[in-house]
Write an enzyme that holds these catalytic residues in place. Structure first.
Site, PDB file in Angstrom:
ATOM      1  N   GLU A 267       0.833  -1.196   0.000  1.00 24.76           N
ATOM      2  CA  GLU A 267       0.000   0.000   0.000  1.00 24.76           C
ATOM      3  C   GLU A 267       0.879   1.263   0.000  1.00 24.76           C
ATOM      4  O   GLU A 267       1.899   1.323   0.695  1.00 24.76           O
ATOM      5  CB  GLU A 267      -0.907   0.016   1.238  1.00 24.76           C
ATOM      6  CG  GLU A 267      -1.789   1.247   1.338  1.00 24.76           C
ATOM      7  CD  GLU A 267      -2.609   1.290   2.606  1.00 24.76           C
ATOM      8  OE1 GLU A 267      -3.635   1.992   2.607  1.00 24.76           O
ATOM      9  OE2 GLU A 267      -2.234   0.631   3.603  1.00 24.76           O
ATOM     10  N   LYS A 342      -9.792   1.468  -2.047  1.00 20.89           N
ATOM     11  CA  LYS A 342      -9.897   1.188  -0.625  1.00 20.89           C
ATOM     12  C   LYS A 342     -11.259   1.695  -0.161  1.00 20.89           C
ATOM     13  O   LYS A 342     -11.630   2.841  -0.429  1.00 20.89           O
ATOM     14  CB  LYS A 342      -8.762   1.883   0.137  1.00 20.89           C
ATOM     15  CG  LYS A 342      -8.666   1.509   1.605  1.00 20.89           C
ATOM     16  CD  LYS A 342      -7.407   2.108   2.240  1.00 20.89           C
ATOM     17  CE  LYS A 342      -7.227   1.653   3.683  1.00 20.89           C
ATOM     18  NZ  LYS A 342      -5.962   2.154   4.273  1.00 20.89           N
ATOM     19  N   CYS A 376      -5.352  -2.978   2.937  1.00 27.65           N
ATOM     20  CA  CYS A 376      -5.038  -2.798   4.346  1.00 27.65           C
ATOM     21  C   CYS A 376      -6.252  -2.885   5.273  1.00 27.65           C
ATOM     22  O   CYS A 376      -6.771  -3.960   5.551  1.00 27.65           O
ATOM     23  CB  CYS A 376      -4.284  -1.478   4.515  1.00 27.65           C
ATOM     24  SG  CYS A 376      -3.463  -1.291   6.122  1.00 27.65           S
TER      25      CYS A 376
END
Length: 516
Positions: A267, A342, A376
């Site tokens: 990331e 995300k 994440c």
């Protein structure tokens, strides 16, 4: 209809639709009163959604009067000793495998008032045509032997089946199936315990597709063994974007040199370039960094083609329509590309940079199967991988950035749980090292890993490979996708199959936001 002559010219053979459920329910309740009756509406809707072309019906005067339901299976997973329950699972066709080799017939039924119209034969012929169109090896069915009830006290099922084959006894189901060119493979006790007329026995029958053509391409469309590489990335200052891309290409070259199919980066791995901007305004600096996103994606697509490897870019900032997002690119080695945003933004990411979450969740089709990408924090929300698993995902890729070990462990433990819950592989990778003069990204902690489900076919600690903590390196492991298929159908525990969908469910609410 009374006794008036039925007009065959008005018959319409077609695929079933969700709105046909009431007709289906009425027929099944009529002919299966002692075997559970009809499929539920939810089960029927799932069948139509997962494999629409496999659900066939015959319409007469505006109503469905006969139907045939089926799915595709990988015959190497089930063999010929399976049970009906192992094939149909919870009835929602979770076991449907678009990359399988056989069509499996799970039900054929005709309304009692229309059995003089030879509709069953039409449905069987339609199944054969579908099998040929899909270039499958054949059709497998688990035949009932309801006539056996009269002979059970005087002969074993094997003898009964042989007499039916020799036309010495007529069975209302098996005789019809044999007349449609199906051949007996095996008799399975306990195939369908609810079928008391057959004494629970099932006859596994097969029809061979003589037009089947073995795939002769040197490269399979979907590989069963996947070589996966993850890059544990050293954060360092770069003099220019070209210097950054040179380091990226170094790892792409190195991992592809081991003939890997897929490589994953962490990331926000291009954040060192933000050092070129004023750190007094981190939000503005991150927006300026986004100018490199498009050139980076274009360069990665070219690398994917050149090095014959699928590249997952980690994630990078994207600024569009006045909003800042965190996006991860999938660059396929056939030159196509896609992206996953995300979805969940941490409080610190929002306060420091003003990042916003995306609103679409995708499963990506690749030449190594269906993969999912969660950036994440997203892996800490178990609903997302569950939705991906329901869409067929077998490999989940998680690029992350964490500054401390406790932050890393949140990602690691959640990723391991997702591998077990969803019976899939999960690869995680992050960045290491320190980058001074970069606000909010000055320290990193990472131990990249490739995680597996926990069962006998997998490593005893459910870890296929893991990196040395806080050391730049590439991690490579071979993943057997067939083991995932076997686990989902015959593992010690079967998390996906065992879910009580009658009690709870996970549902995506954003219209148009979930995409397979």
């Amino acid at each position: 209809m009374g006794n008036r002559e039925k007009d065959h010219s008005t018959l319409n053979l077609r695929t079933l639709r969700v709105e046909d459920y009431e007709d289906i329910r009425k027929i099944m309740d009529l002919i299966y009163p002692d075997m559970g009756g009809a499929w539920t509406k939810k089960q029927f809707e799932s069948m139509v959604e997962r494999f629409p072309e496999g659900q066939l019906g015959i319409e007469y005067e505006g109503h469905v009067v006969a139907a045939a339901l089926s799915l595709i299976i990988d015959s190497t997973v089930y063999g010929d000793r399976h049970t009906y329950k192992q094939i149909v699972g919870d009835g929602t066709l979770k076991n449907h495998d678009p990359d399988g080799d056989y069509l499996y017939g799970i039900d054929v039924f005709v309304h009692p008032d229309y059995r003089d119209m030879r509709l069953g034969r039409r449905l069987y012929d339609a199944r054969k045509e579908l099998c040929e169109t899909l270039n499958l090896k054949g059709i497998i069915i688990g035949g009932r032997i309801p006539g056996y009830a009269k002979y059970a006290s005087s002969m074993k099922p094997g003898e009964y089946v042989r007499m039916v084959e020799n036309r010495e006894i007529t069975d209302p189901v098996l005789t019809f199936q044999l007349s449609n060119d199906f051949h007996v493979k095996r008799i399975v006790p306990g195939y369908w315990p609810a079928d008391t007329k057959s004494k629970g026995y099932g006859v596994i029958l097969e029809w061979h597709n003589i037009y089947y053509e073995e795939k002769k391409s040197l490269i399979k469309r979907v590989k069963t063994y996947v070589r996966l590489g993850v890059v544990q990335w050293q954060m360092r200052l770069f003099a220019s974007f070209d210097d950054f891309m040179q380091q990226v290409e170094f790892f792409v070259d190195a991992v592809s040199g081991y003939k890997a199919d897929l490589v994953l980066f962490p990331e926000l791995f291009n954040v060192p370039l933000i050092a070129h901007y004023d750190q007094k305004d981190p939000a503005e600096a991150m927006r300026l960094l986004a100018q490199y996103t498009e050139p980076m994606r274009e360069a990665l697509v070219k690398m994917a083609l050149s090095y014959n490897i699928n590249i997952v870019s980690g994630s990078v900032p994207e600024y569009k329509d006045g909003a800042l997002y965190n996006v991860c690119f999938l660059c396929r080695r056939d030159g196509t590309w896609d992206k996953q945003y995300k979805l969940h933004i941490t409080p610190d990411e929002y306060m420091t940079w003003g990042l916003q979450g995306g609103d679409e969740l995708k499963v990506f089709d690749t030449d190594v199967g269906k993969i999912g990408i969660l950036v994440c924090y997203d892996v800490e929300f178990p609903e997302l991988p569950r939705i991906l698993a329901d869409m067929g995902m077998t490999i989940l890729l998680v690029p992350y950035w964490t500054d401390t070990r406790n932050g890393y462990l949140r990602v690691r433990h959640c990723a391991q749980a997702r591998a077990i819950e969803n019976e899939c592989y999960v690869a995680i990778t992050g960045s290491v090292g320190n980058i001074p003069k970069v606000e909010n990204m000055d320290i990193q902690y990472s131990q990249s890993a490739i995680l597996t489900p926990a069962d006998f076919a997998f490593p005893h600690d459910a870890v296929a490979a893991e990196a040395t903590p806080n050391t730049e390196m590439a991690l490579i492991a071979d993943l057997d996708i067939d083991l995932i298929k076997e686990l989902r159908t015959s593992g010690s525990v079967r998390s996906l199959q065992s879910r009580r969908d009658d009690l709870y469910k996970v549902q995506w609410l954003k219209k148009g936001g979930r995409r397979g």
